[in-house]
Design a protein around this motif. Structure first.
Motif, PDB file in Angstrom:
ATOM      1  N   LYS A 127       0.819  -1.206   0.000  1.00  0.00           N
ATOM      2  CA  LYS A 127       0.000   0.000   0.000  1.00  0.00           C
ATOM      3  C   LYS A 127       0.856   1.261   0.000  1.00  0.00           C
ATOM      4  N   ALA A 169      -0.746   4.807   0.627  1.00  0.00           N
ATOM      5  CA  ALA A 169      -0.496   5.340   1.968  1.00  0.00           C
ATOM      6  C   ALA A 169       0.244   6.661   1.937  1.00  0.00           C
ATOM      7  N   GLY A 217      -4.715   8.846   0.609  1.00  0.00           N
ATOM      8  CA  GLY A 217      -4.406   7.658   1.390  1.00  0.00           C
ATOM      9  C   GLY A 217      -4.243   7.964   2.871  1.00  0.00           C
ATOM     10  N   ARG A 220      -6.783   6.540   5.716  1.00  0.00           N
ATOM     11  CA  ARG A 220      -6.234   5.740   6.809  1.00  0.00           C
ATOM     12  C   ARG A 220      -6.506   6.375   8.161  1.00  0.00           C
ATOM     13  N   SER A 221      -6.416   7.703   8.239  1.00  0.00           N
ATOM     14  CA  SER A 221      -6.695   8.365   9.520  1.00  0.00           C
ATOM     15  C   SER A 221      -8.174   8.269   9.867  1.00  0.00           C
ATOM     16  N   ALA A 244     -10.159   5.790   9.002  1.00  0.00           N
ATOM     17  CA  ALA A 244     -10.378   4.399   9.427  1.00  0.00           C
ATOM     18  C   ALA A 244      -9.898   4.188  10.856  1.00  0.00           C
ATOM     19  N   PHE A 245      -8.738   4.730  11.179  1.00  0.00           N
ATOM     20  CA  PHE A 245      -8.206   4.589  12.532  1.00  0.00           C
ATOM     21  C   PHE A 245      -9.103   5.301  13.541  1.00  0.00           C
ATOM     22  N   ASP A 254      -3.078  -1.382  12.962  1.00  0.00           N
ATOM     23  CA  ASP A 254      -3.134  -0.142  12.207  1.00  0.00           C
ATOM     24  C   ASP A 254      -2.041   0.821  12.658  1.00  0.00           C
ATOM     25  N   SER A 262       1.236  -0.364  11.080  1.00  0.00           N
ATOM     26  CA  SER A 262       1.366  -0.138   9.637  1.00  0.00           C
ATOM     27  C   SER A 262       1.527   1.334   9.350  1.00  0.00           C
TER      28      SER A 262
END
Length: 117
Positions: free
Chosen positions: A60, A64, A69, A73-74, A76-77, A114, A117
């Motif tokens: 990713k 990312a 990205g 991702r932020s 989702a976290f 998470d 990653s």
């Protein structure tokens, strides 16, 4: 120095993967570069290029490192943290203790993975 060279030629050869022709000057430049290397150095550069291709195809990295990205991702976290907070605050009457522990474990595992990653 070789990693910079490998990345430069990776950028050039990336177009070949999507069936685009190289610029003639790029073709001549890459040919001349590889013609003047010994076998070991050529394989080292090609090995690094293949690692770059692997990064693009199977990880990713590109997603990312882009602005979208990072935003996704932020989000989702943050969603997982909100789910953990909401689960912590609700009354757990009628829910088995094992299910509560499993839920906490899963949410903690998602946060740990998470974060790593």
């Amino acid at each position: 120095m070789r990693i910079n060279t490998a990345f430069r030629y990776f950028q050039i050869f990336k177009s070949l993967v999507v069936d685009m022709m190289q610029d003639h000057s790029q073709w001549i430049e890459s040919r001349n570069y590889f013609m003047h290397l010994d076998d070991r150095a050529t394989f080292d550069v090609l090995k690094m290029e293949l690692k770059f291709f692997y990064e693009v195809f199977y990880t990713k990295v590109l997603a990312a490192n882009s602005a979208w990205g990072v935003l996704i991702r932020s989000l989702a976290f943050d969603s997982v943290l909100i789910a953990l907070l909401m689960f912590f605050l609700i009354k757990k009457e009628g829910i088995h203790r094992v299910d509560v522990r499993i839920t906490y474990s899963l949410l903690a595992g998602v946060i740990a993975l998470d974060s790593a990653s």
